[in-house]
Design a protein around this motif. Structure first.
Motif, PDB file in Angstrom:
ATOM      1  N   PHE A  33       1.043  -1.237   0.026  1.00  0.00           N
ATOM      2  CA  PHE A  33       0.002   0.502   0.066  1.00  0.00           C
ATOM      3  C   PHE A  33       0.706   1.087  -0.408  1.00  0.00           C
ATOM      4  N   GLU A  34       1.537   1.218   0.900  1.00  0.00           N
ATOM      5  CA  GLU A  34       2.845   2.156   0.694  1.00  0.00           C
ATOM      6  C   GLU A  34       3.186   3.029  -0.819  1.00  0.00           C
ATOM      7  N   ASN A  35       3.617   1.654  -1.241  1.00  0.00           N
ATOM      8  CA  ASN A  35       4.332   1.826  -2.476  1.00  0.00           C
ATOM      9  C   ASN A  35       3.424   2.849  -3.652  1.00  0.00           C
ATOM     10  N   ILE A  36       2.106   1.707  -3.654  1.00  0.00           N
ATOM     11  CA  ILE A  36       1.185   2.502  -5.072  1.00  0.00           C
ATOM     12  C   ILE A  36       0.903   4.015  -4.069  1.00  0.00           C
ATOM     13  N   HIS A  37       0.692   3.993  -2.547  1.00  0.00           N
ATOM     14  CA  HIS A  37       0.566   5.497  -2.562  1.00  0.00           C
ATOM     15  C   HIS A  37       1.623   6.439  -2.461  1.00  0.00           C
ATOM     16  N   ALA A  38       3.254   6.470  -2.508  1.00  0.00           N
ATOM     17  CA  ALA A  38       3.804   7.284  -2.306  1.00  0.00           C
ATOM     18  C   ALA A  38       4.329   7.512  -4.567  1.00  0.00           C
ATOM     19  N   ALA A  39       3.420   6.399  -4.781  1.00  0.00           N
ATOM     20  CA  ALA A  39       3.529   6.594  -6.644  1.00  0.00           C
ATOM     21  C   ALA A  39       2.220   7.638  -6.991  1.00  0.00           C
ATOM     22  N   ASP A  56       3.394  12.353   8.090  1.00  0.00           N
ATOM     23  CA  ASP A  56       2.210  12.931   8.113  1.00  0.00           C
ATOM     24  C   ASP A  56       0.874  12.141   7.858  1.00  0.00           C
ATOM     25  N   LEU A  57       0.041  12.656   8.501  1.00  0.00           N
ATOM     26  CA  LEU A  57      -0.953  11.737   7.855  1.00  0.00           C
ATOM     27  C   LEU A  57      -1.242  11.682   6.517  1.00  0.00           C
ATOM     28  N   GLN A  58      -1.738  10.357   5.961  1.00  0.00           N
ATOM     29  CA  GLN A  58      -1.432  10.723   4.795  1.00  0.00           C
ATOM     30  C   GLN A  58      -2.762  11.289   3.697  1.00  0.00           C
ATOM     31  N   GLU A  59      -2.599  11.890   2.665  1.00  0.00           N
ATOM     32  CA  GLU A  59      -3.711  12.166   1.614  1.00  0.00           C
ATOM     33  C   GLU A  59      -4.366  11.241   1.532  1.00  0.00           C
ATOM     34  N   PRO A  60      -5.968  10.050   1.072  1.00  0.00           N
ATOM     35  CA  PRO A  60      -6.036   9.762  -0.006  1.00  0.00           C
ATOM     36  C   PRO A  60      -6.649   9.665  -1.155  1.00  0.00           C
ATOM     37  N   VAL A  61      -4.855   9.642  -2.069  1.00  0.00           N
ATOM     38  CA  VAL A  61      -4.984   9.696  -3.354  1.00  0.00           C
ATOM     39  C   VAL A  61      -4.729   8.726  -3.539  1.00  0.00           C
ATOM     40  N   VAL A  62      -5.813   6.907  -3.355  1.00  0.00           N
ATOM     41  CA  VAL A  62      -5.607   6.302  -4.099  1.00  0.00           C
ATOM     42  C   VAL A  62      -6.770   5.701  -3.996  1.00  0.00           C
ATOM     43  N   ASN A  63      -7.688   5.945  -6.033  1.00  0.00           N
ATOM     44  CA  ASN A  63      -8.693   4.654  -5.451  1.00  0.00           C
ATOM     45  C   ASN A  63      -8.909   3.908  -5.777  1.00  0.00           C
ATOM     46  N   ILE A  64      -9.194   3.171  -4.426  1.00  0.00           N
ATOM     47  CA  ILE A  64      -9.633   1.644  -3.567  1.00  0.00           C
ATOM     48  C   ILE A  64     -10.078   0.977  -4.934  1.00  0.00           C
ATOM     49  N   ALA A  65     -11.081   1.268  -4.641  1.00  0.00           N
ATOM     50  CA  ALA A  65     -12.640   1.559  -5.536  1.00  0.00           C
ATOM     51  C   ALA A  65     -12.097   0.549  -6.601  1.00  0.00           C
ATOM     52  N   ALA A  66     -11.263   1.480  -7.198  1.00  0.00           N
ATOM     53  CA  ALA A  66     -10.675   1.173  -8.570  1.00  0.00           C
ATOM     54  C   ALA A  66      -9.920   0.231  -9.221  1.00  0.00           C
ATOM     55  N   ALA A  82      -3.368  -6.116   2.509  1.00  0.00           N
ATOM     56  CA  ALA A  82      -2.435  -4.815   1.876  1.00  0.00           C
ATOM     57  C   ALA A  82      -1.688  -4.932   3.316  1.00  0.00           C
ATOM     58  N   TYR A  83      -0.368  -4.498   2.905  1.00  0.00           N
ATOM     59  CA  TYR A  83       1.065  -4.227   3.635  1.00  0.00           C
ATOM     60  C   TYR A  83       0.852  -3.268   4.093  1.00  0.00           C
ATOM     61  N   ALA A  84       1.055  -2.404   5.326  1.00  0.00           N
ATOM     62  CA  ALA A  84       1.964  -0.966   5.425  1.00  0.00           C
ATOM     63  C   ALA A  84       2.001  -0.158   6.529  1.00  0.00           C
ATOM     64  N   ASN A  85       2.302   0.568   7.227  1.00  0.00           N
ATOM     65  CA  ASN A  85       2.210   1.775   8.843  1.00  0.00           C
ATOM     66  C   ASN A  85       0.606   2.069   8.618  1.00  0.00           C
ATOM     67  N   TRP A  86       0.292   1.430   8.778  1.00  0.00           N
ATOM     68  CA  TRP A  86      -1.330   2.621   9.096  1.00  0.00           C
ATOM     69  C   TRP A  86      -1.780   3.712  10.022  1.00  0.00           C
ATOM     70  N   GLU A  87      -0.221   2.785  10.597  1.00  0.00           N
ATOM     71  CA  GLU A  87      -0.643   4.673  11.605  1.00  0.00           C
ATOM     72  C   GLU A  87      -0.685   5.462  10.939  1.00  0.00           C
ATOM     73  N   ARG A  88      -0.329   6.235   9.949  1.00  0.00           N
ATOM     74  CA  ARG A  88       0.016   7.670   8.181  1.00  0.00           C
ATOM     75  C   ARG A  88      -1.367   7.274   7.521  1.00  0.00           C
ATOM     76  N   PHE A  89      -2.262   6.128   7.449  1.00  0.00           N
ATOM     77  CA  PHE A  89      -2.895   5.520   5.914  1.00  0.00           C
ATOM     78  C   PHE A  89      -4.637   5.443   7.193  1.00  0.00           C
ATOM     79  N   GLY A  90      -4.094   6.364   8.511  1.00  0.00           N
ATOM     80  CA  GLY A  90      -6.536   6.596   8.489  1.00  0.00           C
ATOM     81  C   GLY A  90      -6.829   7.041   7.721  1.00  0.00           C
ATOM     82  N   SER A  91      -6.617   8.198   7.012  1.00  0.00           N
ATOM     83  CA  SER A  91      -7.613   8.855   6.371  1.00  0.00           C
ATOM     84  C   SER A  91      -8.119   7.918   5.027  1.00  0.00           C
ATOM     85  N   TYR A  92      -7.476   6.775   5.124  1.00  0.00           N
ATOM     86  CA  TYR A  92      -8.356   5.500   3.983  1.00  0.00           C
ATOM     87  C   TYR A  92      -9.129   4.678   4.714  1.00  0.00           C
ATOM     88  N   ARG A  93      -9.373   4.930   5.987  1.00  0.00           N
ATOM     89  CA  ARG A  93     -10.362   3.790   7.056  1.00  0.00           C
ATOM     90  C   ARG A  93     -11.578   3.165   5.945  1.00  0.00           C
TER      91      ARG A  93
END
Length: 282
Positions: A33-39, A56-66, A82-93
């Motif tokens: 997840f971190e790889n696709i999010h960063a890209a 920082d808390l990350q902006e939800p830029v990945v369209n998971i549904a797509a 999905a694999y990540a350090n989810w502490e920073r990806f709460g916006s995707y909850r």
């Protein structure tokens, strides 16, 4: 059970509508997840941005549904992890919960922030291939070259491997190793093209340079009656427009925002449709 009941039971079990479900391939979907999010983030804001906002808390830029929709078109998703350090990806909850994704928490080891997702993901994939023999398709959401060996091993085990990643951030060797590699932006391009084509047609027909934002949704549904942003992974038309801001030129009118095509919007239109070169802004 008498013969009549047996016949009725046989008919029920073999309804034509169920045949496709019974014979669809089983799919395992794995996200670095971190790889696709960063890209996706750097595709949107520029190279090097992710390092600046890493903590920082990350902006939800990945369209998971797509991405889930793409994988589900390949077959029934049996594993979705999905694999990540989810502490920073709460916006995707909410999107993660909505699509029933199994979240694997990986705390970074050492001072460099590496969470070891590639190693853990690879181990889990190989274990799943041994445990779940019915899985025939593996989808890996990442463009990292570290997964080349995993892809090769999966293919040796008789599985097809599909990759999903951002074009500019994906290893060409990983792409060649996969049975098929899908660029992330192409999962959204169909809807994006329908949007710019609807704007172009309306403005051309009315010989205007821009249109009211409020007219945009009726215009696209008039041209494409079956258009539904939900089919492309968006929860609302507003969310869809926010994803397509790079295609639009937006200015403030008297009572509403005014919409026209940006240079990027004309570029997409030009790629898909002939005869619009003269419309490109100077």
């Amino acid at each position: 059970m008498n013969s009549k009941e047996q016949d009725e039971s046989s008919v029920i079990r073999n309804q034509p509508g169920d045949i496709g479900k019974l014979h669809k391939e089983q799919v395992a979907l794995y996200w670095d997840f971190e790889n696709i999010h960063a890209a996706v983030l750097e595709e949107k804001y520029g190279e090097g941005v992710y390092r600046k906002v890493f903590n920082d808390l990350q902006e939800p830029v990945v369209n998971i549904a797509a991405i889930v929709r793409y994988a589900s078109n390949l077959g029934n998703i049996s594993v979705n992890r999905a694999y990540a350090n989810w502490e920073r990806f709460g916006s995707y909850r909410f999107s993660l919960l909505e699509h029933s994704i199994d979240l694997i928490q990986l705390f970074p080891a050492g001072g460099k922030g590496k969470n070891g997702a590639d190693i853990r993901l690879a181990i889990d994939v190989m274990q799943d291939m041994q445990t779940y023999k019915h899985i025939k398709i593996v989808v890996i959401v990442s463009g990292d070259s570290d997964y080349i060996s995993l892809v090769q091993r999966c293919k040796q085990c008789g599985r097809e491997v599909f990759g999903v990643g951002v074009q500019r951030a994906s290893s060409q060797y990983l792409m060649k190793s996969c049975s098929k590699f899908k660029f992330y932006h192409t999962l959204l391009d169909d809807a994006r093209y329908l949007l710019v084509n609807a704007i172009y047609n309306l403005l051309a027909n009315e010989e205007k340079a821009c249109m009211l934002k409020a007219r945009l949704h009726p215009a696209i549904t008039r041209l494409y009656p079956t258009f539904d942003v939900g089919n492309y992974g968006f929860s609302s038309f507003v969310e869809f427009l926010n994803e397509c801001r790079d295609l639009l030129s937006i200015s403030q009118g008297d009572n509403d925002q005014m919409i026209s095509l940006s240079e990027q919007g004309f570029k997409l239109l030009q790629e898909e449709k002939t005869g619009v070169n003269s419309l490109m802004p100077n």
